[in-house]
Enzyme design. Structure first.
Site, PDB file in Angstrom:
ATOM      1  N   ALA A 288       0.848  -1.189   0.000  1.00 62.75           N
ATOM      2  CA  ALA A 288       0.000   0.000   0.000  1.00 62.75           C
ATOM      3  C   ALA A 288       0.877   1.230   0.000  1.00 62.75           C
ATOM      4  CB  ALA A 288      -0.878  -0.008   1.242  1.00 62.75           C
ATOM      5  N   PHE A 291      -1.035   6.906  -1.874  1.00 63.08           N
ATOM      6  CA  PHE A 291      -2.107   7.294  -2.799  1.00 63.08           C
ATOM      7  C   PHE A 291      -3.003   6.140  -3.224  1.00 63.08           C
ATOM      8  CE2 PHE A 291       1.171  10.512  -3.367  1.00 63.08           C
ATOM      9  CZ  PHE A 291       0.420  11.669  -3.220  1.00 63.08           C
ATOM     10  N   LYS A 312       1.570   1.367  -9.509  1.00 63.60           N
ATOM     11  CA  LYS A 312       1.070   2.171  -8.389  1.00 63.60           C
ATOM     12  C   LYS A 312      -0.221   2.816  -8.853  1.00 63.60           C
ATOM     13  CE  LYS A 312       5.186   3.502  -5.884  1.00 63.60           C
ATOM     14  NZ  LYS A 312       5.969   4.609  -5.338  1.00 63.60           N
ATOM     15  N   ASN A 363      12.366  -8.706  -5.091  1.00 62.19           N
ATOM     16  CA  ASN A 363      12.606  -8.842  -3.651  1.00 62.19           C
ATOM     17  C   ASN A 363      12.076  -7.682  -2.807  1.00 62.19           C
ATOM     18  OD1 ASN A 363      13.779 -11.434  -3.195  1.00 62.19           O
ATOM     19  ND2 ASN A 363      15.512 -10.748  -4.420  1.00 62.19           N
ATOM     20  N   GLY A 364      11.309  -6.786  -3.422  1.00 63.66           N
ATOM     21  CA  GLY A 364      10.669  -5.714  -2.655  1.00 63.66           C
ATOM     22  C   GLY A 364      11.657  -4.754  -2.019  1.00 63.66           C
ATOM     23  N   SER A 365      11.222  -4.133  -0.932  1.00 63.98           N
ATOM     24  CA  SER A 365      12.083  -3.084  -0.359  1.00 63.98           C
ATOM     25  C   SER A 365      13.212  -3.686   0.485  1.00 63.98           C
ATOM     26  CB  SER A 365      11.270  -2.071   0.415  1.00 63.98           C
ATOM     27  OG  SER A 365      10.382  -2.748   1.239  1.00 63.98           O
ATOM     28  N   ASP A 405      14.989  11.597   1.051  1.00 65.72           N
ATOM     29  CA  ASP A 405      14.378  10.528   1.849  1.00 65.72           C
ATOM     30  C   ASP A 405      15.064   9.201   1.541  1.00 65.72           C
ATOM     31  OD1 ASP A 405      12.703   9.406   3.680  1.00 65.72           O
ATOM     32  OD2 ASP A 405      10.924   9.400   2.417  1.00 65.72           O
ATOM     33  N   ARG A 409      14.145   1.556   3.323  1.00 67.71           N
ATOM     34  CA  ARG A 409      12.748   1.282   2.916  1.00 67.71           C
ATOM     35  C   ARG A 409      12.447   1.843   1.539  1.00 67.71           C
ATOM     36  NH1 ARG A 409      12.996   4.910   6.728  1.00 67.71           N
ATOM     37  NH2 ARG A 409      12.499   7.059   6.144  1.00 67.71           N
ATOM     38  N   ASN A 410      13.263   2.795   1.077  1.00 71.58           N
ATOM     39  CA  ASN A 410      13.035   3.391  -0.239  1.00 71.58           C
ATOM     40  C   ASN A 410      13.983   2.857  -1.303  1.00 71.58           C
ATOM     41  OD1 ASN A 410      10.881   4.872   0.618  1.00 71.58           O
ATOM     42  ND2 ASN A 410      12.129   6.594   1.295  1.00 71.58           N
TER      43      ASN A 410
HETATM   44  O1  ACK Z   1       8.625  -4.406   0.701  1.00 73.76           O
HETATM   45  P1  ACK Z   1       7.620  -4.487  -0.384  1.00 73.76           P
HETATM   46  O2  ACK Z   1       7.143  -5.789  -0.839  1.00 73.76           O
HETATM   47  O3  ACK Z   1       8.144  -3.621  -1.638  1.00 73.76           O
HETATM   48  O4  ACK Z   1       6.391  -3.515  -0.036  1.00 73.76           O
HETATM   49  C1  ACK Z   1       6.470  -2.282  -0.645  1.00 73.76           C
HETATM   50  C2  ACK Z   1       5.123  -1.918  -1.238  1.00 73.76           C
HETATM   51  O5  ACK Z   1       5.195  -2.076  -2.637  1.00 73.76           O
HETATM   52  C3  ACK Z   1       4.698  -0.468  -0.948  1.00 73.76           C
HETATM   53  O6  ACK Z   1       5.654   0.415  -1.458  1.00 73.76           O
HETATM   54  C4  ACK Z   1       6.409  -2.701  -2.984  1.00 73.76           C
HETATM   55  N1  ACK Z   1       6.913  -2.118  -4.218  1.00 73.76           N
HETATM   56  C5  ACK Z   1       6.961  -0.815  -4.553  1.00 73.76           C
HETATM   57  N2  ACK Z   1       7.500  -0.667  -5.775  1.00 73.76           N
HETATM   58  C6  ACK Z   1       7.796  -1.906  -6.220  1.00 73.76           C
HETATM   59  C7  ACK Z   1       8.408  -2.415  -7.412  1.00 73.76           C
HETATM   60  N3  ACK Z   1       8.817  -1.596  -8.383  1.00 73.76           N
HETATM   61  N4  ACK Z   1       8.560  -3.730  -7.527  1.00 73.76           N
HETATM   62  C8  ACK Z   1       8.154  -4.551  -6.524  1.00 73.76           C
HETATM   63  N5  ACK Z   1       7.588  -4.132  -5.381  1.00 73.76           N
HETATM   64  C9  ACK Z   1       7.416  -2.825  -5.234  1.00 73.76           C
HETATM   65  C10 ACK Z   1       7.374  -2.457  -1.846  1.00 73.76           C
END
Ligand code: ACK
Length: 643
Positions: A288, A291, A312, A363-365, A405, A409-410
């Site tokens: 989430a 927005f 998004k 692998n997400g954040s 930032d 996490r980013n």
């Molecule tokens: O840690 P996550 O799985 O990786 O949880 C956050 C969530 O969306 C909210 O930001 C995931 N996320 C954001 N952008 C991407 C992306 N480009 N590819 C895969 N996961 C994403 C992020």
């Protein structure tokens, strides 16, 4: 690292061993050749007793096939063909080697044409070349950068009879390689001279041209006013820098703030491709955002291969401002093109829901990824990830973009462990971040990641991004630990202002801790530039032995944080007592002396409450104390370490 399972049938014998055969397979060729002798196998390639082997010194971006064969004492007698399991892999791309051969093809008064040979080791697919040049006498204070897809370029708009220096570097998906050596060239002398007789004619011609130009400009301005036409300068300037298929970047500031557009939706369409919603298939929700939801899905553009994407979405019922802020991220992201910056595929603005589509990062954040894989990576893997982040940040600071930032996490991580900087925006970045807190001056700032001058008087620069990079470095080396643990924001501000700094994470190489401390210099001009950070990390990667010296602090009065001015990065500590002293958990150590525990395995099960009863207060993360006791135990020949 190759792992395999034990054969289903050992032939009723106990003398089973394994042999690994390495083959190098060239693209498009069916026959593979044996790997060169410089490929290293640890412990060895033949006669392996265990079901794993580490293969080193492979070439980047190369296909290899490994055949693993189980043998026993009678294998030679078997009439059947060799039986083996095979695996084919392609190594990741790496940065290319420097361009070494540059040729001058043609020079004139104000231009030069050059060509060069591809680097000796491309280490991947060369995406483009960066050509940087500047007047020799200006000593690199102002330079121009050109990007070229091919191995030649024509530099125009040069001064006549002037010496220039030029460097070229190639880029693959893994980033830029080292720059070539400086190549010097001179433009031809200015031969434009006129006789006094003809000078009058020329003078008249020049004056009339100037008059015509002035008249045209005047007309343009007047018509512009009448039509209510006014537009920011910057986007036009940027457009002017495109020419001959090259992106030309004068100096270093090339990022265009989308807020300089009177109509921000125009900025989106300048920098982002409008996608047709029918090309996008949403698979599932992965998170989430401020927005709306973040989903994973697929994008299939006409005549292109389907790719995985992250989508998004902007939730229904948004205000105009929310829509603008949401799309500002795409306007910013769309200006970047770097392997360590999340890539924008496009936007959907002409149908609902409004969407921003980016590459998918499996692998997400980074923060949650590290927490999930606590202590599972080698030092080189961690430094590789950090190098990627630094390289992305170097690109952003070269573009004149301040992130504000930067935090684990980013950062997003893909399946190859490549880290990419994400979360762009302006005010939105901080509004969106749950870590951001209001300061006394009314701004919203992620305190733990932010440099003191940015907290106190909003001085956000690439140097404040370097401070945040130091915190990301700490987060990575402590596998996603929260900076300053549970200290309150106010206490963090006070401690940092008084000169205290975070202590080294457990087992952190001294060189990396030193880099953190450098990033956390109070005086922002003393912090390393991202260019220097990348080069420090590159040196560590080239010399992995340097990561073995770990940082710990000398014994000092009990205090959670470290005083920067008196902190010295000293080599690793050998005994449990030393370590406990070093993290200044003195009450803990004393209490443990009176408590007998058979193995450190019981420690994590001991609750903080129970520990309190025997007078132990855990300062800092209990997890770190436990993991270091475990590390000491595993090094101790006599089993559990007596405490
Ligand atoms: O840690 P996550 O799985 O990786 O949880 C956050 C969530 O969306 C909210 O930001 C995931 N996320 C954001 N952008 C991407 C992306 N480009 N590819 C895969 N996961 C994403 C992020």
């Amino acid at each position: 690292i190759l792992d395999w399972s034990w054969p289903e049938d050992t032939g009723g014998r106990k003398d089973v061993s394994f042999t690994v055969l390495c083959k190098r397979c060239r693209q498009g060729q069916r026959v593979c050749e044996a790997c060169r002798s410089n490929v290293r196998f640890l412990p060895r390639a033949a006669g392996l007793q265990n079901t794993t082997v580490t293969v080193g010194d492979l070439l980047a971006h190369t296909n290899y096939t490994f055949e693993i064969e189980a043998q026993n004492g009678v294998s030679q007698l078997a009439p059947t063909m060799r039986q083996y399991a095979a695996v084919t892999i392609t190594t990741n791309q790496a940065a290319p080697s420097p361009v070494t051969v540059i040729r001058k093809d043609r020079t004139s008064r104000n231009s030069i044409s050059l060509s060069w040979l591809e680097p000796e080791r491309p280490n991947g697919i060369i995406l483009d070349y960066e050509v940087k040049y500047y007047q020799k006498q200006e000593q690199e204070t102002s330079y121009t950068i050109l990007r070229s897809k091919g191995c030649n370029v024509t530099l125009g708009g040069l001064k006549a009879d002037t010496a220039y220096l030029l460097q070229i570097r190639a880029r693959t998906a893994a980033g830029y390689g080292a720059s070539s050596r400086s190549f010097e060239f001179e433009t031809s002398p200015d031969s434009f001279s006129i006789s006094s007789e003809s000078s009058q004619v020329v003078l008249i011609a020049i004056s009339s041209s100037v008059a015509i130009i002035l008249l045209t400009v005047l007309l343009y301005v007047v018509i512009g006013r009448f039509c209510g036409y006014s537009k920011s300068k910057q986007p036009d300037e940027k457009r002017l820098h495109f020419g001959n298929g090259h992106l030309r970047l004068p100096g270093i500031r090339t990022y265009v703030d989308p807020h300089t557009y009177e109509d921000p939706s125009q900025a989106v369409h300048e920098f982002a491709k409008e996608l047709d919603a029918s090309c996008i298939a949403i698979d599932k929700v992965v998170g989430a955002g401020e927005f709306g939801e973040v989903c994973s899905g697929r994008l299939r553009l006409p005549n292109k291969k389907e790719i995985c994407v992250a989508i998004k979405t902007l939730k229904a019922g948004y205000t105009d401002k929310q829509r603008r802020d949401f799309l500002s991220e795409a306007s910013i992201m769309g200006q970047f093109d770097h392997p360590n910056i999340i890539r924008l595929e496009g936007v959907v603005t002409r149908s609902k829901p409004v969407m921003i589509v980016t590459e998918y990062m499996e692998n997400g954040s980074l923060d949650s990824f590290l927490k999930k894989h606590d202590a599972q990576f080698t030092g080189i893997q961690l430094v590789g990830m950090l190098r990627g982040i630094a390289s992305g940040m170097r690109y952003l600071s070269d573009m004149g973009y301040v992130h504000r930032d930067l935090a684990a996490r980013n950062i997003l991580v893909n399946s190859n462990l490549v880290c990419k900087v994400s979360d762009f925006g302006l005010s939105r970045v901080l509004e969106d971040d749950p870590e951001a807190a209001y300061t006394t001056r009314g701004g919203k700032i992620p305190i733990r990641w932010t440099a003191p001058e940015a907290i106190s008087y909003r001085k956000f620069t690439s140097a404040s991004d370097a401070w945040s990079y130091g915190i990301v470095l700490w987060e990575v080396m402590s596998y996603g630990e929260r900076p300053y643990w549970e200290m309150s924001n106010q206490d963090v501000i006070k401690a940092v202002d008084e000169g205290y700094r975070l202590p080294p994470p457990m087992d952190c190489p001294a060189a990396l801790y030193q880099l953190m401390l450098d990033c956390w210099q109070k005086e922002r001009n003393n912090r390393p530039k991202f260019e220097q950070i990348v080069s420090i990390l590159d040196k560590l990667i080239r010399n992995p032995g340097s990561l073995k010296i770990t940082a710990n602090t000398s014994s000092r009065p009990a205090n959670l944080l470290l005083d920067r001015s008196s902190s010295e990065v000293v080599p690793s500590l050998d005994t449990m007592g030393d370590w406990l002293d070093s993290v200044r958990t003195l009450p803990c150590k004393e209490a443990f002396s009176g408590v007998s525990y058979s193995s450190c395995d019981t420690l994590p099960k001991t609750s903080a409450e129970d520990l309190k009863k025997v007078g132990v207060t855990i300062v800092g993360p209990q997890k770190n104390i436990v993991s270091s006791i475990k590390a000491l135990e595993s090094h101790s020949k006599n089993g559990p370490v007596p405490v």
